[in-house]
Design an enzyme around this catalytic site. Structure first.
Site, PDB file in Angstrom:
ATOM      1  N   HIS A 244       0.864  -1.181   0.000  1.00  0.00           N
ATOM      2  CA  HIS A 244       0.000   0.000   0.000  1.00  0.00           C
ATOM      3  C   HIS A 244       0.903   1.234   0.000  1.00  0.00           C
ATOM      4  CE1 HIS A 244      -2.777   2.974   1.819  1.00  0.00           C
ATOM      5  NE2 HIS A 244      -3.781   2.168   1.498  1.00  0.00           N
TER       6      HIS A 244
ATOM      7  N   GLN B  58      -4.628  -5.100   6.868  1.00  0.00           N
ATOM      8  CA  GLN B  58      -5.634  -5.998   6.300  1.00  0.00           C
ATOM      9  C   GLN B  58      -5.675  -7.339   7.023  1.00  0.00           C
ATOM     10  OE1 GLN B  58      -7.809  -5.271   3.871  1.00  0.00           O
ATOM     11  NE2 GLN B  58      -7.000  -3.220   3.538  1.00  0.00           N
TER      12      GLN B  58
ATOM     13  N   LYS C 292     -10.730  -0.692  10.449  1.00  0.00           N
ATOM     14  CA  LYS C 292     -10.947  -1.878   9.625  1.00  0.00           C
ATOM     15  C   LYS C 292     -11.337  -3.089  10.468  1.00  0.00           C
ATOM     16  CE  LYS C 292      -7.491  -0.575   6.135  1.00  0.00           C
ATOM     17  NZ  LYS C 292      -8.252   0.137   5.120  1.00  0.00           N
TER      18      LYS C 292
ATOM     19  N   CYS D 148      -4.826   2.631  -3.543  1.00  0.00           N
ATOM     20  CA  CYS D 148      -3.583   3.131  -2.944  1.00  0.00           C
ATOM     21  C   CYS D 148      -2.435   2.148  -3.140  1.00  0.00           C
ATOM     22  CB  CYS D 148      -3.769   3.461  -1.466  1.00  0.00           C
ATOM     23  SG  CYS D 148      -4.999   4.740  -1.188  1.00  0.00           S
TER      24      CYS D 148
END
Lengths: 413, 148
Positions: free
Chosen positions: A126, A205, A228, A370
């Site tokens: 990212h 993530q 997230k 991104c």
């Protein structure tokens, strides 16, 4: 195929936003890799804290301030346990994972990197794990090396020892936000250490979807974001190995991060205050603590199992319905991927695709995610991305597939 | 929610499927590249200006149906026009897209500037996220004009 892992209906019922109907139909939220929705317990924890216990932390003697401090520091302990850190003073609250990675690059990087020093990244990072290092290239003349990818979007580790040779740091994602690829974190940390480099893990993530154990990994730093993982936006975490954090210069200067300030200088506070300048996102940290309680109550292993099941089902359903008309990027092996899918569909531009899916309340991301260097490598400007979380069920996959079919009606391919 | 028929008008889809004036122009034609940082789309505008008139224009790059069709229609609309008329058209188009002028004031439509087919893009303003897609080619055109 049945899913015995999670009672998704019961979980979904705890998310007020997912009860909302738009234009008379339910929402199908498939953008959790972007940001996740919030359960009632997180919303309540933040509201109750504001209604009952809100006060400054770490600086006032009255009882209310002590309660607020306990709530804030209690969340730190929850984070420590959640990622199996050795001590809670290794857990630093930041604004988000981006700030966490910037903290490492600016503080550790400035103190430890010189002209010509090598930092190794992967080609699927990212921007948050690229640009801070590019800034050190410009500022200090460090060099970057890139771990290449295999055709199915995994790390190609055949040249890793050469890439790491002489490197000072290896900073990599534990799970790609574009490809869904889960990387062999423990192996990568060991390879970094064998080469004398530190291992920095972007867990943005990974952490919301899997069991995280920084000690088992042997990592040196881990960055992730609250928003997230069912927590509020505005707070992120940097976990760091105590000896490294202790030796690092501070990042931002101001209140709370000092032991003493004089006209001729200052000394820093102990960890973790040393890296928490100014009033932190107190309410959000409390919310993150509640999010961890929520996730722990379900169990990260169960969440991972559910998402592996959803990934397998999404691959099977979409491939069966659309064959070669859909191109799912990344691996089809659910052992090495999560339930985040970038895809191309019948030549329809991702922007147009997401616009048409929106007509059926299907929320997917369209864009470069991104990760522009990876997009260039894939030969695309943008992809559509559907990402699943613990509140998504099999029905959501079917709605996605039906909505994709509807896109063909408009664009007529 | 506004219906997709407001966005994907047939003329837009036609320009998307069959974009006009695709290609490149060799120097001394001016060339500008526009980026939509949100989605990664890129657009190339090549411009030949002879005696104050846009004598040729070509468009390259990749993008969604809205950015591509807007670029295609833009190329048709400006080809053969004097530069001052092109600037007036850009202003009129941006006004239609609810983009304010340099001082932040709304752009009043100038009735002497005809939009023609470009009016098909009017529905884009109902989808604010897509306004950047529709204006990308026009901003890139302005950049190409500045380079002369």
């Amino acid at each position: 195929m049945t899913n015995a892992q999670l009672d998704v209906a019961a979980i979904k019922a705890q998310f007020p936003l997912l009860q909302r109907e738009l234009n008379g139909a339910p929402l199908v939220y498939l953008d959790s890799a972007n940001t996740s929705q919030k359960p009632q317990s997180v919303i309540d924890a933040m509201s109750t804290f504001m209604e009952q216990s809100y006060a400054p932390i770490n600086r006032s003697a009255y009882q209310l301030a002590s309660e607020a401090t306990d709530a804030y520091e209690g969340a730190r302990t929850k984070v420590q346990r959640f990622i199996n850190a050795r001590r809670d003073r290794e857990v630093v609250f930041t604004k988000n994972a981006t700030e966490s990675l910037n903290l490492v690059a600016h503080s550790w990087g400035r103190a430890n990197l010189r002209e010509g020093d090598v930092v190794v990244l992967t080609q699927m990072e990212h921007h948050a794990n690229i640009v801070p290092w590019h800034m050190l290239v410009q500022e200090k003349g460090i060099q970057l090396r890139w771990v290449p990818l295999t055709a199915d979007g995994q790390l190609d580790l055949t040249t890793l020892p050469q890439l790491l040779d002489g490197a000072k740091a290896f900073s990599f994602t534990a799970m790609s936000n574009v490809l869904g690829t889960i990387t062999p974190v423990q192996q990568l940390c060991a390879a970094a250490h064998d080469a004398g480099a530190i291992a920095i893990v972007d867990g943005c993530q990974y952490v919301p979807h899997n069991v995280t154990d920084v000690q088992a990994w042997g990592a040196d730093f881990l960055a992730f974001s609250s928003h997230k993982m069912c927590g509020p936006s505005g707070v992120g975490v940097l976990w760091g190995r105590e000896s490294l954090l202790d030796a690092m210069p501070p990042f931002l200067g101001g209140g709370n991060m000092i032991a003493d300030v004089r006209f001729d200088g200052f000394t820093t506070a102990e960890l973790p205050a040393k890296f928490e300048a100014g009033t932190p996102p107190i309410i959000e940290v409390v919310g993150l603590g509640a999010a961890i309680d929520f996730l722990d109550g379900i169990g990260m292993a169960s969440i991972r199992a559910h998402e592996a099941h959803m990934a397998a089902l999404a691959i099977a359903t979409l491939t069966e319905r659309f064959g070669d008309d859909i191109q799912l990027h990344g691996s089809t092996d659910t052992e090495v991927r999560g339930a985040t899918f970038s895809f191309a569909f019948r030549g329809i531009h991702p922007h147009d695709l997401s616009q048409v899916l929106d007509q059926r309340n299907v929320c997917v991301r369209a864009g470069h995610h991104c990760a522009k260097p990876l997009m260039r490598l894939m030969g695309v400007n943008a992809t559509a991305r559907a990402s699943f979380y613990l509140y998504n069920d099999e029905h959501d996959i079917d709605v996605l597939a039906d909505a994709l079919d509807g896109a063909t009606d408009i664009f007529g391919f | 929610m506004p219906g997709l028929e407001d966005l994907y008008r047939e003329i837009i889809l036609d320009h998307h499927r069959n974009p006009r004036n695709r290609g490149e122009l060799a120097p001394p034609a001016s060339h500008a590249v526009g980026h939509n940082p949100l989605c990664g789309d890129e657009i190339d505008v090549y411009l030949d200006v002879t005696d104050g008139v846009v004598s040729d224009v070509k468009v390259g790059g990749q993008g969604c149906s809205i950015s591509q069709s807007s670029a295609s229609m833009m190329s048709q609309a400006v080809k053969g026009k004097p530069v001052d008329e092109v600037r007036a058209l850009v202003r009129r188009f941006k006004g239609m897209m609810s983009i304010p002028d340099e001082d932040g004031n709304p752009i009043e439509p100038d009735p002497s500037v005809k939009l023609g087919d470009l009016e098909a893009l009017q529905g884009v303003v109902k989808f604010p996220v897509r306004i950047k897609c529709a204006t990308l080619a026009w901003n890139t055109l302005l950049e190409a004009l500045e380079q002369r």
